[in-house]
Write an enzyme that holds these catalytic residues in place. Structure first.
Site, PDB file in Angstrom:
ATOM      1  N   LYS A  67       0.827  -1.217   0.000  1.00 34.06           N
ATOM      2  CA  LYS A  67       0.000   0.000   0.000  1.00 34.06           C
ATOM      3  C   LYS A  67       0.864   1.271   0.000  1.00 34.06           C
ATOM      4  CE  LYS A  67      -2.508  -0.852   3.725  1.00 34.06           C
ATOM      5  NZ  LYS A  67      -1.979  -2.168   4.153  1.00 34.06           N
TER       6      LYS A  67
ATOM      7  N   ARG B  46     -10.403   0.170   8.523  1.00 29.27           N
ATOM      8  CA  ARG B  46      -9.884  -1.174   8.748  1.00 29.27           C
ATOM      9  C   ARG B  46     -10.855  -2.027   9.564  1.00 29.27           C
ATOM     10  NH1 ARG B  46      -3.645   0.165   8.832  1.00 29.27           N
ATOM     11  NH2 ARG B  46      -2.796  -1.796   8.127  1.00 29.27           N
TER      12      ARG B  46
ATOM     13  N   ARG C 242      12.241  -6.017   5.659  1.00 31.33           N
ATOM     14  CA  ARG C 242      12.206  -4.551   5.545  1.00 31.33           C
ATOM     15  C   ARG C 242      12.853  -3.879   6.768  1.00 31.33           C
ATOM     16  NH1 ARG C 242       6.306  -2.355   4.420  1.00 31.33           N
ATOM     17  NH2 ARG C 242       5.985  -2.552   6.651  1.00 31.33           N
TER      18      ARG C 242
ATOM     19  N   ARG D 274      11.231  -1.982  12.303  1.00 33.66           N
ATOM     20  CA  ARG D 274      10.079  -1.521  13.084  1.00 33.66           C
ATOM     21  C   ARG D 274       9.550  -2.695  13.900  1.00 33.66           C
ATOM     22  NH1 ARG D 274       6.155   1.101   8.617  1.00 33.66           N
ATOM     23  NH2 ARG D 274       4.823  -0.439   9.594  1.00 33.66           N
TER      24      ARG D 274
ATOM     25  N   ARG E  69      -0.785  -9.497  12.807  1.00 37.36           N
ATOM     26  CA  ARG E  69      -1.514  -8.505  12.005  1.00 37.36           C
ATOM     27  C   ARG E  69      -2.317  -9.178  10.895  1.00 37.36           C
ATOM     28  NH1 ARG E  69       3.407  -4.906  10.473  1.00 37.36           N
ATOM     29  NH2 ARG E  69       1.988  -3.649   9.222  1.00 37.36           N
TER      30      ARG E  69
HETATM   31  P1  AMP Z   1       0.225   0.250   8.713  1.00 33.75           P
HETATM   32  O1  AMP Z   1       1.477   1.048   8.601  1.00 33.75           O
HETATM   33  O2  AMP Z   1      -0.890   0.780   7.874  1.00 33.75           O
HETATM   34  O3  AMP Z   1       0.467  -1.211   8.471  1.00 33.75           O
HETATM   35  O4  AMP Z   1      -0.288   0.392  10.234  1.00 33.75           O
HETATM   36  C1  AMP Z   1       0.549   0.037  11.332  1.00 33.75           C
HETATM   37  C2  AMP Z   1      -0.277  -0.286  12.566  1.00 33.75           C
HETATM   38  O5  AMP Z   1      -1.070   0.867  12.940  1.00 33.75           O
HETATM   39  C3  AMP Z   1      -1.287  -1.402  12.403  1.00 33.75           C
HETATM   40  O6  AMP Z   1      -0.704  -2.677  12.610  1.00 33.75           O
HETATM   41  C4  AMP Z   1      -2.306  -1.058  13.495  1.00 33.75           C
HETATM   42  O7  AMP Z   1      -1.839  -1.429  14.775  1.00 33.75           O
HETATM   43  C5  AMP Z   1      -2.343   0.446  13.435  1.00 33.75           C
HETATM   44  N1  AMP Z   1      -3.379   0.940  12.498  1.00 33.75           N
HETATM   45  C6  AMP Z   1      -3.185   1.523  11.271  1.00 33.75           C
HETATM   46  N2  AMP Z   1      -4.349   1.868  10.711  1.00 33.75           N
HETATM   47  C7  AMP Z   1      -5.327   1.519  11.592  1.00 33.75           C
HETATM   48  C8  AMP Z   1      -6.754   1.609  11.583  1.00 33.75           C
HETATM   49  N3  AMP Z   1      -7.427   2.142  10.550  1.00 33.75           N
HETATM   50  N4  AMP Z   1      -7.419   1.127  12.659  1.00 33.75           N
HETATM   51  C9  AMP Z   1      -6.773   0.596  13.722  1.00 33.75           C
HETATM   52  N5  AMP Z   1      -5.431   0.476  13.775  1.00 33.75           N
HETATM   53  C10 AMP Z   1      -4.697   0.930  12.735  1.00 33.75           C
END
Ligand code: AMP
Length: 240
Positions: free
Chosen positions: A32, A106, A140, A173, A184
């Site tokens: 993404k 999400r 990564r 990270r 996840r």
């Molecule tokens: P990402 O970088 O988009 O993979 O997001 C990293 C982390 O942020 C995820 O594993 C969740 O813990 C949290 N997160 C991101 N977007 C959301 C969302 N829309 N709702 C809840 N948690 C989120």
């Protein structure tokens, strides 16, 4: 929570009244972020990434960040009320007519809140098998101060463990570690994957997996492969 969703309603109503809204969806590690960068460059989207917003809050150490950190480190979703409030603050700053929402919604609560106030024009889903995702994300590493990202399988740093520009150490990270990735993916399958049916039923879901371009995929340039079909699709969709 109810009052936060109500405030979100008002802000979103104003912001989205003038927007053409695109969602970028898909499992964590499905590309993404990379695809979003290409879309922003070519189509001048205002990009709102829920993950980036949350990481910023964690880095700065705000009360939201302190709350969110535990969930993010354990690979679970941050509670809806917190995400909705944070998202609302960001959306209230929107000035662009083209908005790309990345990693939001999400959950069904988030999708319902969004659906009440905004017509989603395009929902892009980037699909990828779970086992491939674990391999890709675990490779990564990042340079925290600049945000430069490396992937050991196709974009390695010149010197292992060091940023190309500064020579400073790279870090993984917490949420890129294999155990966090698996958690996840489980959460994604349970909470987020069902939203694909929600957008499919609305007729705005478009799936991209890059398999139409096997040579590029073989070289692990999957995002390039996807973009070869996504770019003309977006040109046509945004022209209407
Ligand atoms: P990402 O970088 O988009 O993979 O997001 C990293 C982390 O942020 C995820 O594993 C969740 O813990 C949290 N997160 C991101 N977007 C959301 C969302 N829309 N709702 C809840 N948690 C989120």
């Amino acid at each position: 929570m109810a009052s936060q969703i109500c405030k979100l309603d008002q802000v979103l109503r104003r912001a989205f009244a003038r927007c053409k809204t695109t969602l970028i969806m898909g499992p964590p590690g499905g590309g993404k972020g990379t695809i979003s960068k290409k879309l922003i460059k070519d189509f001048h989207f205002h990009h709102v990434s829920a993950g980036d917003l949350l990481r910023h809050q964690v880095r700065v150490g705000t009360p939201h960040g302190i709350q969110a950190r535990t969930y993010m480190e354990s690979g679970t979703l941050v509670p809806d009320d917190l995400v909705l409030e944070m998202f609302m603050n960001e959306v209230s700053k929107l000035t662009s007519s083209r908005v790309l929402l990345d990693g939001f919604p999400r959950t069904s609560v988030q999708a319902t809140a969004l659906d009440k106030e905004c017509h989603v024009d395009i929902a892009i889903n980037l699909s990828l098998p779970n086992e491939e995702i674990v391999r890709r994300i675990s490779s990564r590493w990042i340079h925290s101060p600049s945000g430069r990202t490396y992937a050991y399988d196709y974009n390695p740093p010149k010197v292992e463990g060091q940023d190309d520009v500064t020579g400073e150490p790279l870090v993984q990270r917490d949420d890129d570690k294999p155990e966090a990735v698996r958690a996840r993916l489980q959460e994604y399958d349970k909470q987020t994957r069902p939203l694909l049916d929600f957008y499919k039923a609305k007729g705005c879901l478009h799936e991209f997996d890059g398999t139409g371009f096997p040579d590029l995929v073989a070289k692990d340039r999957r995002s390039d492969a996807i973009y070869l079909s996504l770019k003309p699709f977006m040109e046509a969709s945004l022209a209407t």
